[in-house]
Design a protein around this motif. Sequence first.
Motif, PDB file in Angstrom:
ATOM      1  N   VAL A 176      52.262  46.587  20.875  1.00 49.14           N
ATOM      2  CA  VAL A 176      52.215  45.835  21.617  1.00 49.14           C
ATOM      3  C   VAL A 176      52.735  46.943  23.352  1.00 49.14           C
ATOM      4  O   VAL A 176      52.065  48.158  23.014  1.00 49.14           O
ATOM      5  CB  VAL A 176      54.412  45.707  21.370  1.00 49.14           C
ATOM      6  CG1 VAL A 176      54.376  44.827  20.511  1.00 49.14           C
ATOM      7  CG2 VAL A 176      54.948  47.146  20.674  1.00 49.14           C
ATOM      8  N   ASN A 177      52.572  46.523  24.348  1.00 50.88           N
ATOM      9  CA  ASN A 177      52.998  47.252  25.559  1.00 50.88           C
ATOM     10  C   ASN A 177      54.420  47.430  25.641  1.00 50.88           C
ATOM     11  O   ASN A 177      54.845  48.541  25.664  1.00 50.88           O
ATOM     12  CB  ASN A 177      52.385  45.990  26.313  1.00 50.88           C
ATOM     13  CG  ASN A 177      50.644  45.852  26.735  1.00 50.88           C
ATOM     14  OD1 ASN A 177      50.914  47.747  26.356  1.00 50.88           O
ATOM     15  ND2 ASN A 177      50.126  45.387  27.160  1.00 50.88           N
TER      16      ASN A 177
ATOM     17  N   SER B  77      38.553  54.115  27.479  1.00 44.82           N
ATOM     18  CA  SER B  77      39.933  53.951  27.347  1.00 44.82           C
ATOM     19  C   SER B  77      40.015  53.504  26.294  1.00 44.82           C
ATOM     20  O   SER B  77      39.388  52.117  25.938  1.00 44.82           O
ATOM     21  CB  SER B  77      40.598  53.394  28.844  1.00 44.82           C
ATOM     22  OG  SER B  77      40.251  52.180  28.994  1.00 44.82           O
ATOM     23  N   PHE B  78      41.192  53.675  25.395  1.00 43.75           N
ATOM     24  CA  PHE B  78      41.116  52.405  24.058  1.00 43.75           C
ATOM     25  C   PHE B  78      42.889  52.698  23.942  1.00 43.75           C
ATOM     26  O   PHE B  78      43.008  51.252  22.504  1.00 43.75           O
ATOM     27  CB  PHE B  78      40.514  53.983  22.684  1.00 43.75           C
ATOM     28  CG  PHE B  78      39.595  54.878  22.566  1.00 43.75           C
ATOM     29  CD1 PHE B  78      38.847  53.766  22.281  1.00 43.75           C
ATOM     30  CD2 PHE B  78      39.120  55.953  23.129  1.00 43.75           C
ATOM     31  CE1 PHE B  78      37.507  54.419  22.570  1.00 43.75           C
ATOM     32  CE2 PHE B  78      37.682  56.075  23.221  1.00 43.75           C
ATOM     33  CZ  PHE B  78      37.660  54.671  22.828  1.00 43.75           C
ATOM     34  N   SER B  79      43.319  52.861  24.666  1.00 48.14           N
ATOM     35  CA  SER B  79      44.704  51.921  24.418  1.00 48.14           C
ATOM     36  C   SER B  79      44.943  51.105  25.093  1.00 48.14           C
ATOM     37  O   SER B  79      44.333  50.466  26.165  1.00 48.14           O
ATOM     38  CB  SER B  79      45.956  52.760  25.320  1.00 48.14           C
ATOM     39  OG  SER B  79      45.773  53.085  25.881  1.00 48.14           O
ATOM     40  N   ARG B  80      45.805  49.619  24.327  1.00 50.71           N
ATOM     41  CA  ARG B  80      45.775  48.403  24.418  1.00 50.71           C
ATOM     42  C   ARG B  80      46.202  47.847  26.364  1.00 50.71           C
ATOM     43  O   ARG B  80      45.489  47.570  26.973  1.00 50.71           O
ATOM     44  CB  ARG B  80      46.689  47.163  23.741  1.00 50.71           C
ATOM     45  CG  ARG B  80      46.971  46.472  24.417  1.00 50.71           C
ATOM     46  CD  ARG B  80      47.971  45.027  23.380  1.00 50.71           C
ATOM     47  NE  ARG B  80      48.250  43.963  24.093  1.00 50.71           N
ATOM     48  CZ  ARG B  80      49.353  43.236  23.694  1.00 50.71           C
ATOM     49  NH1 ARG B  80      49.702  43.268  22.854  1.00 50.71           N
ATOM     50  NH2 ARG B  80      49.704  42.353  24.175  1.00 50.71           N
ATOM     51  N   GLY B  81      47.164  49.105  26.819  1.00 51.38           N
ATOM     52  CA  GLY B  81      47.646  48.687  28.184  1.00 51.38           C
ATOM     53  C   GLY B  81      46.370  49.652  29.326  1.00 51.38           C
ATOM     54  O   GLY B  81      46.937  48.833  30.163  1.00 51.38           O
ATOM     55  N   ASP B  82      45.590  49.576  28.575  1.00 54.59           N
ATOM     56  CA  ASP B  82      45.193  50.303  29.428  1.00 54.59           C
ATOM     57  C   ASP B  82      43.473  49.846  29.284  1.00 54.59           C
ATOM     58  O   ASP B  82      42.457  50.409  30.034  1.00 54.59           O
ATOM     59  CB  ASP B  82      44.290  51.580  28.938  1.00 54.59           C
ATOM     60  CG  ASP B  82      43.709  53.453  29.510  1.00 54.59           C
ATOM     61  OD1 ASP B  82      44.767  52.815  31.349  1.00 54.59           O
ATOM     62  OD2 ASP B  82      43.666  53.597  29.425  1.00 54.59           O
ATOM     63  N   GLN B  83      43.211  48.741  29.445  1.00 54.46           N
ATOM     64  CA  GLN B  83      41.412  48.082  29.231  1.00 54.46           C
ATOM     65  C   GLN B  83      42.328  46.351  29.204  1.00 54.46           C
ATOM     66  O   GLN B  83      40.965  45.386  29.741  1.00 54.46           O
ATOM     67  CB  GLN B  83      42.022  47.689  27.386  1.00 54.46           C
ATOM     68  CG  GLN B  83      41.256  48.733  27.161  1.00 54.46           C
ATOM     69  CD  GLN B  83      41.002  48.426  24.489  1.00 54.46           C
ATOM     70  OE1 GLN B  83      41.603  47.207  25.120  1.00 54.46           O
ATOM     71  NE2 GLN B  83      40.512  49.459  23.914  1.00 54.46           N
TER      72      GLN B  83
END
Lengths: 375, 375, 375
Positions: A176-177, B77-83
Amino acid sequence: QTEVDERSMQFKGLKFASKDSLFFINFRFRMQNRMGFVTEDADDLGIREWDARVRRLRLRGDGYILGEKLAYSVQLSFSRGDQDTDNTGVANIVRDAVIFYHFTDNFYVAFGQNKLPGNRQRVNSSGQLQFADRSIVNGALTIDRDFGLKAYYTNTLGNAVYQLKGAISTGEGRSVNTTDKGLAYTGRVEFLPFGSFTNDGDYSEGDLEREQKPKLSLAGGYSYNKATTNTGGQLGEDLFAPVDMKTFMFDAIFKYNGWAYAAEFIKRDVNNPLTYDSDGTLSYAYEGYGLNNQFSYIFKNNVETAFRYSYLTPSKRLANLEDTREVYELGLTKYLKGHKVKAQLNMSYNVGNQNYSLNHDKNYWGAMFQIELGI
Amino acid sequence: QTEVDERSMQFKGLKFASKDSLFFINFRFRMQNRMGFVTEDADDLGIREWDARVRRLRLRGDGYILGEKLAYSVQLSFSRGDQDTDNTGVANIVRDAVIFYHFTDNFYVAFGQNKLPGNRQRVNSSGQLQFADRSIVNGALTIDRDFGLKAYYTNTLGNAVYQLKGAISTGEGRSVNTTDKGLAYTGRVEFLPFGSFTNDGDYSEGDLEREQKPKLSLAGGYSYNKATTNTGGQLGEDLFAPVDMKTFMFDAIFKYNGWAYAAEFIKRDVNNPLTYDSDGTLSYAYEGYGLNNQFSYIFKNNVETAFRYSYLTPSKRLANLEDTREVYELGLTKYLKGHKVKAQLNMSYNVGNQNYSLNHDKNYWGAMFQIELGI
Amino acid sequence: QTEVDERSMQFKGLKFASKDSLFFINFRFRMQNRMGFVTEDADDLGIREWDARVRRLRLRGDGYILGEKLAYSVQLSFSRGDQDTDNTGVANIVRDAVIFYHFTDNFYVAFGQNKLPGNRQRVNSSGQLQFADRSIVNGALTIDRDFGLKAYYTNTLGNAVYQLKGAISTGEGRSVNTTDKGLAYTGRVEFLPFGSFTNDGDYSEGDLEREQKPKLSLAGGYSYNKATTNTGGQLGEDLFAPVDMKTFMFDAIFKYNGWAYAAEFIKRDVNNPLTYDSDGTLSYAYEGYGLNNQFSYIFKNNVETAFRYSYLTPSKRLANLEDTREVYELGLTKYLKGHKVKAQLNMSYNVGNQNYSLNHDKNYWGAMFQIELGI
């Protein structure tokens, strides 16, 4: 040595340290390639489905910075089946990204994303397992990874060792974000009456260390996940309404002279597991309990034989939606370099609703061959 | 030293060089873990939403090959919010992948994907910020990263330094495979009347270097993005028709003896911001202007206090769709190893439509705690 | 030296070995940045579409563990166009993850995911190509990568060398979690009458080694993919029903004194290529044949000129759905560090349905500039 997912490790892989000892990093990777199948039926040995793929491909970095008190652990997963893509629609590459601060030798805290102090088989690294997969009990009821603040305390009581672990986390898992206001609260106690296992062996399956004296760990924990929106709490597909989950976990592991026995019991209660959208479509949180047992012996040539029996049953409210499942599984593992390089062959008989007959259509056979290679 | 996103860096992290000095690579990673929340309302301090997650997890490699003239920079970048997954539906892992060629010490070109020479706060690496997030002005109006050809020229004029930067790029940001014929054209001039900042400090927030003499950088730029199909030009969701965007940017940074003041003004005009699909659904490009101010002082113990005021207002055409937003924010940062290891606490008051009253329902409070750890 | 995708390599990049020689790892990365376009038409030189992006960004690790017999190769791809995202809806980061066991110097097996022993241009690493892209023949008819068990046998016959390669694999390519019971079976024979190429040059385009004696490799192969569910077998979008594919491949490469000529012919038959869903929507497997020819000479200054002619035609059943396509292409490449650092300029004339006229609306021009930088 043993890879532990609740700590920053110093492995024997690729290491780099600064000259002033203020900085350290250690790289690892792990690959698990497998080819297995399940049969159509218990009495029809045609193959229903192959499971042939790169099950896991992971990169891991552990180390410290500004001295050993401030440590970190990062783990990335690159294979599809390791990213929860199918449940969440998002490629979750980051498995662990956590910062540790060691107040004393006995007490440290973690801030970030890593495993919750849940059932032992989940906290065991996927590179420390004696079967190719964790049990169906873990699959349905584990509390997995979560983002938050965790604390770990260890002390002795005579010869015995005890550990207290706690966490406050988002409760929504690693995909999740942002998250609603309902968080998750987890606590766990471990008691090792005969002292520590060799090389952290209480978090590694099979007695590869061949403990010279009997070693035992007994543990119990509880997790309360308020207002989670996934069918499995931190895991699973979306629910249509938030639910509150209570998960009770008890587990034990015993090792002596090449023999190992591990058991875990998990029970989950959900306040209102059935959720519906406006069209009446159902999405439900799994509720029920399960028991997993694993018994193994490792021979002098590092071949291990293991037997597993798993039992998983849904709550009465879910009895029309989920079967009671049992798995009888045999495992043969050749350890070439401990858990880091190993070949595994597993054979299972899978039983639905406690009808063991070969012509019961919920029953089937499974086989799996897996090679793990890591540094 | 300072991480600069317009150049291939030689960090103090993990370095490898070939014996003949023809090859060099340097590895870095950066993790930002955070836990913050916003309140329901300015006068209801109940928590509306948690923002608790691995905000960034990045790997970076910089170096040169065949000698120092041919350099490269790669950032993942590997984190969701960073993609940008949520805007584009695609996991955009590659942030930077760019090749530099240095014609002279004063002039180099870049071919590939990296940041455009846009507003200063965007070009500042996310590892050089003094607040946990960039401002709302940057969020709405930045020109971000793009693929293309860029050129960078630096020279002196007496004691003063000036820089000219230009780019021709696709205008569609980092998520696309192919692009229409409308490209983007960007230019920027920077003037440093009192000479260069210590350690490239003009692209790092806060005066960690404690400049012994006053230093100032004044800059202005313009970007024309022809036929872009995203709501934010290089960023944002899909539009239903291409639009032309003009973005004007002015910014300045001043540092002296631990004090720092940074300001930026951005204004965007879009030829026809409202786009509709055949069902009449609206998707609009953001148009308007904003001003961001940050003022800070760093104490001897490397604790910094900072204040931010941001103002963002939509154009008249969008006044029914977007509020005017203001943010008053206090920041407290402890730098443990410069910007590489730091702990940050931010508190903000967020105001809608210039009604500052606590019972205006567009207002709320926010708090954020973030730890950054990198090498 | 040459990067070969069917073997674990020992590159000259970043290497790490344990002191006891039981462990070795080698890191590489490769970046390909490009800017190209196609015109609206053969007689309208307006630009229809730009192809400007990071085409490839890859990380690769090769090595062995527990001695040289047990080797591995791992390759990750991070750019969008390199992940089959658009066909599969999943970001397929893992390209190669394979374990090799060398029984003898002449015979080794692979277990995992890597390229099948298919047509030569596909098996050539994307870092060993002399044009920016592989041919349209490869694009439509290659058998690509697959998960499974592969075997490689090499021996000599006087001065000549022959190789036998075989594979049993899932047939579904690199994106799947589970697969139906129809697997894929592939075999290939290679014959090198004048002995081995210098530095494995039979799997590298262009004669960068300037062979002092003529070298030739002739190869033929066949792949039977039973019950595949993708339009291209291991690649492509979903079909609505499984089909059986038979792919015949013949290829040859000749090199001498800076001259190189490579050709390949591929033919595919599908039992029933047209599949429909319940709404009558069509998804079809490509069926037909193609021929690709590449001819090149490399000058003393490491500038290479190359010419390519490709011909691809669908089967009669698909003649209403697919055009016959031809490409005439000129390539100019400057090799700065062999294939690892190079700049490439390609110009093509693309012809539809064998009507070569400039005012045939299926014809157009293309241009592409690409820089590759790797270690």
